[in-house]
Design a protein around this motif. Structure first.
Motif, mmCIF file in Angstrom:
data_model
loop_
_atom_site.group_PDB
_atom_site.id
_atom_site.type_symbol
_atom_site.label_atom_id
_atom_site.label_comp_id
_atom_site.label_asym_id
_atom_site.label_seq_id
_atom_site.Cartn_x
_atom_site.Cartn_y
_atom_site.Cartn_z
ATOM 1 N N ILE A 18 133.297 -33.216 85.578
ATOM 2 C CA ILE A 18 132.466 -32.830 86.977
ATOM 3 C C ILE A 18 131.006 -33.144 86.555
ATOM 4 O O ILE A 18 130.244 -34.127 87.129
ATOM 5 C CB ILE A 18 132.761 -31.652 87.512
ATOM 6 C CG1 ILE A 18 133.990 -31.487 87.911
ATOM 7 C CG2 ILE A 18 131.474 -31.519 88.635
ATOM 8 C CD1 ILE A 18 134.390 -30.002 88.471
ATOM 9 N N THR A 121 132.304 -27.144 91.620
ATOM 10 C CA THR A 121 132.580 -28.084 92.690
ATOM 11 C C THR A 121 131.940 -27.993 93.655
ATOM 12 O O THR A 121 131.461 -28.908 94.449
ATOM 13 C CB THR A 121 134.177 -27.861 92.936
ATOM 14 O OG1 THR A 121 134.898 -28.280 91.517
ATOM 15 C CG2 THR A 121 134.682 -29.145 93.911
ATOM 16 N N GLY A 369 138.204 -26.265 98.440
ATOM 17 C CA GLY A 369 138.040 -27.322 97.329
ATOM 18 C C GLY A 369 138.641 -28.601 97.638
ATOM 19 O O GLY A 369 138.088 -29.764 97.189
ATOM 20 N N ALA A 373 136.377 -32.235 97.936
ATOM 21 C CA ALA A 373 136.929 -33.537 97.165
ATOM 22 C C ALA A 373 137.172 -34.617 97.864
ATOM 23 O O ALA A 373 136.553 -35.841 97.786
ATOM 24 C CB ALA A 373 138.014 -33.056 96.191
#
Length: 493
Positions: A18, A121, A369, A373
């Protein structure tokens, strides 16, 4: 329980992946994107001013002067010239500080590594936030320094290391210098930090001894920031720019622009997402305040509680400032300071849920999440700054005119004009950019919006409607398939 056990190798690879993807993405964007209107305003209007003038807003208290960002650009361009990438180095520096501090926080926010992956994230997968990490504005520096201050505060709360308290105050003050909206963070952050220090010290005399450097730094910041903050608060742009009457309106506008590229998010969906975000914020802040009182107002050694109380404090400070000063609530780019605190509050909630039952933490994290994404997947691009969409084709227009110049073997640069909102990008690339665009098009002088005239060989119009008055004497020679903007060339006699 085993499904939530730490998986260090896998999670470390994910975190590294990431971070690397984040770094590559923002660096490429900083290299390939044309300079936008506000970046040019900083470069042309503020960077040439004297250092003292910039620090204390002596001649112009314009909000576009993000002081620390402007000073760094001044120094870097003095050393390395005006290539757009050089102008954006301070923003990239802020981005890398943000990514580094965010990684430290994510690794410490829970003993269970997947909560750390979720936290990282949430911190990075916000497309509108990512845009400002590649633009020569003060938002990236402010966000990075704010997160660095929170990381230092986190270390102080967990380890009672007083030098970390001092560095928290240093980074927090620099965050305000990078972007004055960060004062909404600075006030509750310092208040909560000193309250925790008081609890840790145990006595007034020990508090003064242990915090003397932090208090001295705080006094310096107060003296340095008082004058520019006072002048800035009187500027008409602060008082009247795009007035937003409610905190909900500010939040909804931020959600809409953060999901701008996502075709799955309609206006109604954005409204629902805003409601859910508001309900979550109310719920987690209520839980944190209740827990705070149950602990007899103790937050020392409880950084999760500190983080959520900070979110509550920023919101409260924002409302108080609006009511006292009669200024509007924050536009999305100003409201970016909320995102890291909100993301950390999501992660804190996951950590608290895990303490109750692992399944509730998964139920909370997985859909969030996944949505993050999917949204980032739809939004990543190397061409557009959503806030200043009209500047993304500057290089394309110049490249087209260059091709005409080569075909016609035209030895001189052409004359050129454009719609008012698009002038700044061309002013930068024709006046300051060292790559020779002024050999293609003559430098232009800024002017207020006006109808297109027939005095130039090329005119770049924001739409065909704008071009209508001169279509009898101009040909439409280039049209971008992705927008309404058109390039016109005067017909040869």
């Amino acid at each position: 329980m085993q499904i939530f056990a730490p998986m260090n190798r896998i999670t470390n690879l994910l975190l590294a992946g990431i971070a690397i993807a984040f770094g590559i993405y923002i660096v490429i964007r900083a290299w390939v994107m044309p300079i936008t209107v506000d970046e040019c305003s900083t470069a042309v209007s503020h960077v040439p001013r004297a250092v003292v003038d910039l620090l204390f807003l002596q001649t112009d208290a314009n909000p576009n002067n993000h002081i620390l960002n402007t000073l760094l650009i001044k120094g870097l361009t003095g050393l390395f010239g005006w290539h757009p990438f050089v102008v954006r180095i301070p923003a990239l520096l802020g981005a890398f500080i943000y990514a580094w501090a965010g990684l430290q926080l994510s690794r410490k926010i829970s003993a269970h590594a997947w909560i750390g992956v979720f936290a990282y994230t949430m911190l990075l997968f916000q497309p509108y936030l990512l845009e400002f990490f590649s633009l020569a504005r003060g938002y990236a520096l402010g966000l990075g320094l704010m997160l660095a201050a929170i990381w230092q505060a986190w270390r102080f709360l967990k380890e009672a290391r007083w030098q970390n308290l001092h560095w928290s105050v240093v980074w927090a003050g620099l965050a305000v210098y990078a972007n004055f909206t960060q004062v909404l963070f600075f006030i509750p952050f310092i208040g909560l930090l000193l309250w925790s220090a008081w609890q840790t010290a145990g006595s007034f005399s020990n508090f003064l001894i242990k915090t003397k450097y932090a208090l001295l730094t705080l006094g310096i910041w107060a003296g340095l920031l008082a004058i520019p903050l006072k002048k800035l608060s009187q500027h008409s742009e602060v008082q009247h720019w795009n007035p937003l009457a409610t905190l909900f309106g500010s939040a909804e506008k931020s959600i809409r622009i953060a999901t701008y590229h996502n075709p799955l998010v309609s206006n109604d969906t954005a409204h629902v997402l805003t409601l859910l975000a508001i309900l979550f914020t109310i719920g987690v802040c209520h839980f944190a305040v209740k827990k705070w009182f149950e602990q007899q107002l103790k937050i020392a050694n409880d950084p999760l509680l500190f983080t959520v109380l900070l979110l509550f404090g920023i919101l409260s400070t924002n409302v108080l400032v609006v009511e006292l000063t009669h200024t509007p609530y924050l536009e999305p780019r100003l409201a970016l300071l909320y995102w890291p605190i909100f993301a950390l509050s999501l992660a804190a909630t996951a950590a608290w849920l895990y303490q109750k039952a692992a399944k509730w933490a998964w139920i909370f994290m997985l859909p969030l999440g996944f949505l993050a994404a999917m949204n980032i997947r739809k939004s990543v691009n190397l061409r557009e700054a959503t806030e200043w969409w009209h500047d993304q084709y500057t290089y394309a227009v110049l490249d087209y005119i260059k091709s005409v110049q080569q075909v016609e073997n035209h030895p001189e640069p052409y004359t050129f004009d454009t719609h008012g909102v698009m002038q700044n990008s061309y002013i930068f690339h024709l006046d300051l950019d060292p790559r020779g665009f002024n050999r293609i098009v003559k430098p232009i002088t800024w002017h207020p919006d006006r109808p297109p005239t027939e005095d130039y060989e090329f005119y770049y119009a924001i739409s065909e409607n704008e071009a209508t008055p001169i279509l009898n004497t101009y040909d439409m020679v280039w049209k971008n398939p992705n927008c309404d903007m058109v390039l016109l060339r005067r017909k040869k006699k």
